[in-house]
Scaffold this active site. Structure first.
Site, PDB file in Angstrom:
ATOM      1  N   GLN A 172      28.648  48.447  44.908  1.00 37.48           N
ATOM      2  CA  GLN A 172      29.682  49.411  45.277  1.00 37.48           C
ATOM      3  C   GLN A 172      30.012  50.367  44.141  1.00 37.48           C
ATOM      4  O   GLN A 172      30.608  51.429  44.349  1.00 37.48           O
ATOM      5  CB  GLN A 172      30.947  48.677  45.726  1.00 37.48           C
ATOM      6  CG  GLN A 172      31.671  47.936  44.599  1.00 37.48           C
ATOM      7  CD  GLN A 172      32.814  47.096  45.098  1.00 37.48           C
ATOM      8  OE1 GLN A 172      32.613  46.056  45.716  1.00 37.48           O
ATOM      9  NE2 GLN A 172      34.042  47.523  44.816  1.00 37.48           N
ATOM     10  N   CYS A 178      34.747  47.583  48.639  1.00 35.78           N
ATOM     11  CA  CYS A 178      34.269  46.250  49.019  1.00 35.78           C
ATOM     12  C   CYS A 178      34.506  45.965  50.496  1.00 35.78           C
ATOM     13  O   CYS A 178      33.679  45.354  51.171  1.00 35.78           O
ATOM     14  CB  CYS A 178      34.949  45.189  48.166  1.00 35.78           C
ATOM     15  SG  CYS A 178      36.762  45.145  48.324  1.00 35.78           S
ATOM     16  N   HIS A 218      39.659  41.153  46.866  1.00 42.64           N
ATOM     17  CA  HIS A 218      38.271  41.592  46.989  1.00 42.64           C
ATOM     18  C   HIS A 218      37.669  41.059  48.287  1.00 42.64           C
ATOM     19  O   HIS A 218      37.868  39.890  48.640  1.00 42.64           O
ATOM     20  CB  HIS A 218      37.483  41.076  45.777  1.00 42.64           C
ATOM     21  CG  HIS A 218      36.054  41.522  45.729  1.00 42.64           C
ATOM     22  ND1 HIS A 218      35.680  42.849  45.715  1.00 42.64           N
ATOM     23  CD2 HIS A 218      34.891  40.812  45.670  1.00 42.64           C
ATOM     24  CE1 HIS A 218      34.358  42.935  45.656  1.00 42.64           C
ATOM     25  NE2 HIS A 218      33.865  41.710  45.633  1.00 42.64           N
ATOM     26  N   ASN A 266      28.096  39.271  47.738  1.00 42.75           N
ATOM     27  CA  ASN A 266      29.000  40.194  47.085  1.00 42.75           C
ATOM     28  C   ASN A 266      28.424  41.606  47.133  1.00 42.75           C
ATOM     29  O   ASN A 266      27.282  41.806  47.594  1.00 42.75           O
ATOM     30  CB  ASN A 266      29.237  39.755  45.631  1.00 42.75           C
ATOM     31  CG  ASN A 266      30.497  40.358  45.021  1.00 42.75           C
ATOM     32  OD1 ASN A 266      31.234  41.102  45.674  1.00 42.75           O
ATOM     33  ND2 ASN A 266      30.749  40.049  43.765  1.00 42.75           N
TER      34      ASN A 266
END
Length: 332
Positions: A134, A140, A280, A300
């Site tokens: 990102q 996110c 997150h 992630n």
């Protein structure tokens, strides 16, 4: 052997000790080259190197303790190592706190009966696109929701796996309450796709690490959404059933600790991680057990150089870092 890899092995497995300032200099230079670091002046470089050295020592100390059985996970250097914890958190605090009671029209996913497999990995079954980074944009939430939706398009519609566009969500969901690179809500991503009757593919609408004008086009449409379900808060049993029988699930976690920033392997279980502060968004793509410790397999959006090729195994059945506080998945 290059000094960088010597240090990486030290940081990961504590197989050696840095013997001199010269080797540290070489390692620093190779780390900078690997991550494309160019500093404005000598003063800034000196400042960054001090942060980097302090972090490297912390990683080595942690890994020495892990080898003695004090931790279930190892740490390693990565592209974040010359940044302070505060800087990383400012950059990556991108999930805004949702209130499930706002969604009166959304029912929690019903409990799914049937035996649960001991291990699930949707990435191995072709339902998970490549890990992306990102970057300096707090997006996110867009990567997590796009990942959940593209898995459902593949699984329920039988379409080839097509990465969906986080940039489409960054640029176009502001009228629905998201804030582009300054954070957003997982639910509002799905509300937008439902209302818009589609989302473009990542190849048609590529990621830019910044906010721009909404450029959605039906010509690039590669996914859609009919509804979404919010799971009961802090219920990892139902979360496990959903991951097993439905597919990847978007969740929020507390990603504020240096141990999370520099995770490399093992099952992440840090008692310092406050489960009430989730900042997150990530994507649960499976679960399993390693060395007797239950874990969630989590994708992630910090690039493949972070963690275990972009993934982290987080402790399961203890609400580690608030991972089950807010879980949501779309239906197509």
């Amino acid at each position: 052997m290059h000094h960088f890899w010597s240090l990486s092995l030290c940081a990961l497995e504590v197989l050696c000790h840095l013997s001199s300032a010269v080797s540290l200099n070489d390692t620093w230079e190779e780390w900078k080259a690997q991550h494309g670091r160019l500093y404005r002046n000598t003063r800034e470089e000196t400042h960054r190197r001090q942060i980097w050295e302090k972090m490297v020592l912390m990683l080595q100390r942690h890994n020495q303790e892990a080898l003695q059985g004090q931790h279930s996970f190892m740490l390693g250097v990565n592209h974040l190592t010359d940044m302070t914890t505060e800087e990383i958190n400012t950059l990556h605090s991108c999930l805004l706190p949702e209130d499930p009671s706002l969604h009166q029209n959304v029912t929690s996913s019903p409990q799914i009966e049937g035996p649960l497999p001991a291990t699930v990995n949707w990435a191995e079954r072709g339902l998970v696109s490549d890990v992306q980074n990102q970057g300096t944009c707090g997006s996110c939430w867009a990567f997590s929701s796009a990942g959940a939706l593209e898995a459902q398009m593949r699984l329920r519609r039988g379409q080839p796996l097509t990465a969906l566009s986080p940039q489409n969500l960054v640029d176009c969901t502001t009228p629905f309450g998201n804030h582009g690179c300054r954070g957003g809500y997982l639910s509002k991503s799905f509300v937008y796709v439902i209302h818009n009757k589609g989302i473009d593919s990542a190849s048609f609408y590529p990621y830019e690490q910044r906010e721009g004008e909404c450029r959605y086009s039906v010509r690039g449409r590669a996914g859609y959404c009919k509804d979404f379900h919010i799971l009961p808060a802090r219920n990892e049993k139902i979360l496990q059933q959903t991951v097993a029988h439905v597919g990847p699930v978007s969740v929020g976690v507390n990603a504020m600790l240096p141990s999370f920033h520099h995770y490399r392997s093992g099952v992440y279980s840090d008692p310092q991680c406050n489960e009430k502060l989730t900042n997150h968004a990530v994507l649960i793509v499976g679960y399993g057990t390693e060395n007797g410790q239950d874990y969630w397999l989590v994708k992630n959006s910090w690039g493949p150089a972070w963690g275990d090729k972009g993934y982290i195994r987080m402790a399961r059945n203890k609400n580690q870092c608030g991972i089950s506080n807010f879980a949501i998945f779309p239906t197509v």
